[in-house]
Design an enzyme around this catalytic site. Structure first.
Site, PDB file in Angstrom:
ATOM      1  N   LYS A  53       0.646  -1.413   0.106  1.00 45.61           N
ATOM      2  CA  LYS A  53       0.164  -0.005   0.046  1.00 45.61           C
ATOM      3  C   LYS A  53       0.982   1.001   0.145  1.00 45.61           C
ATOM      4  O   LYS A  53       0.978   2.072  -0.404  1.00 45.61           O
ATOM      5  CB  LYS A  53      -0.704  -0.259   1.182  1.00 45.61           C
ATOM      6  N   GLN A  97      -4.663  -2.015   9.448  1.00 48.05           N
ATOM      7  CA  GLN A  97      -4.476  -3.057   8.722  1.00 48.05           C
ATOM      8  C   GLN A  97      -5.514  -4.362   9.282  1.00 48.05           C
ATOM      9  O   GLN A  97      -4.960  -3.924  10.829  1.00 48.05           O
ATOM     10  CB  GLN A  97      -3.343  -3.581   8.625  1.00 48.05           C
ATOM     11  N   ASP A 120     -11.199   2.517   4.043  1.00 47.69           N
ATOM     12  CA  ASP A 120     -11.776   1.453   3.962  1.00 47.69           C
ATOM     13  C   ASP A 120     -12.841   1.318   3.078  1.00 47.69           C
ATOM     14  O   ASP A 120     -13.425   0.492   3.373  1.00 47.69           O
ATOM     15  CB  ASP A 120     -11.039   0.640   4.841  1.00 47.69           C
TER      16      ASP A 120
END
Ligand SMILES: Nc1nc2c(c(=O)[nH]1)N[C@@H](CN(C=O)c1ccc(C(=O)N[C@@H](CCC(=O)O)C(=O)O)cc1)CN2
Ligand SMILES: [Mg+2]
Length: 284
Positions: A53, A97, A120
């Site tokens: 990422k 994460q 997200d």
């Protein structure tokens, strides 16, 4: 005849090129889009995804910052970190994460991310807005699948989409996004009896169960579009999806490979959402 391969690497690159253009425009206006990635603990796969990422951000001129915390981090400490990131002017997107260590309440952590930075799309407010069809950040994996279908010219309206799997981050939102494009959606899962009787009806079959090679030829209708969201390891520790590719190849009209299908789209859509967050900031 083989199924047509839906190439997520190529489609993802095309979208990343367009996102990179938007980064240039933002920088011309004095704003560099910034993503904060929070990684807790020592999960090796998570560390790899986070590295990818960050590299992907840098490749298109975005700023990225890693907040790496030890496994023993308390929930309070993690919440404090997120609150600090919520206030930062240079950070437009925040992601934590997953999975988090067991002692931390994932729901609580995600709900603490400011909705305007929730790139997200996992927070309860983002999910609620998505359900209502309101403008919000869409979760990156299902959003990426929608882009794969769009770029491959696959019609959704009027089609029967069958989802295998009901996770918060893939299965559930996937069905919603397809429904919003006028598909008829059936959700199935690990406790669905006689699964093939459902999946065999699918014009679009989304495999998101998390079990290696779980979807075989007996699950797939001739000419179906098969999207494999799984990321598993087989008996030889080789990366594989939820779909037994060799068996389904030639039955499906289109199929996504693993690797190189849905996976690259997840990070692509994260970049897309983060740039959108920065543009929103400029507009407001
Ligand atoms: N906060 C989040 N956590 C997790 C997410 C997420 O979207 N947000 N999704 C997954 C992991 N993930 C990103 O975080 C992810 C998984 C896989 C890939 C990918 O590109 N896969 C490649 C293969 C990579 C390999 O060789 O191992 C592919 O399929 O081609 C990207 C992102 C869980 N956690
Ligand atoms: Mg937990």
């Amino acid at each position: 005849m083989s199924s047509a391969i839906i190439n997520g690497k190529e489609i993802g690159q095309e979208i990343r090129n367009a996102v990179a253009e938007r980064v240039i425009r933002l920088k011309e206006q004095g704003l560099t889009p910034g993503l904060a990635v929070v990684l807790v603990g020592d999960n090796q796969a998570s560390a790899t995804y986070v590295r990818n990422k960050q590299k992907s951000c840098e490749a298109i001129g975005m700023y990225s910052e890693l907040i790496k915390l030890p496994e023993e981090t308390t929930q309070e400490e993690l919440l404090t970190q997120i609150q600090l990131l919520n206030q930062r002017e240079d950070i437009h997107g925040i992601l934590v994460q997953l999975p988090l260590p067991k002692h931390i309440d994932e729901d609580k952590v995600i709900a603490t991310i400011a909705v305007e930075k929730d790139v997200d799309g996992f927070s309860p407010v983002s999910v609620g807005k998505m359900m209502l069809g309101q403008e919000t950040f869409l979760p990156c994996t299902p959003f990426g699948v929608m882009k794969l279908l769009e770029y491959s010219g696959i019609e959704i309206a009027g089609k029967h989409a069958v989802i295998v799997g009901r996770s918060h981050i893939v299965g559930k939102p996937m069905g919603q996004l397809l429904l919003q494009k006028d598909a008829t959606v059936t959700y199935t899962h690990s406790k669905t009896p006689d699964l093939p009787s459902f999946t065999k009806q699918a014009d679009i079959l989304i495999a998101a169960v998390g079990r290696a090679n779980f979807i075989t030829k007996e699950h797939v209708k001739e000419g179906a579009v098969v999207i494999d969201v799984g990321i598993n390891r087989d008996d030889n520790n080789k990366l594989c999806g939820d779909v037994n590719f060799a068996e389904v190849d030639g039955i499906a009209s289109h199929i996504t490979p693993v690797p190189g299908g849905v996976g690259p789209m997840t990070i692509t859509m994260l970049l897309f959402n983060t740039v959108q967050a920065a543009e929103n900031k400029l507009a407001n």
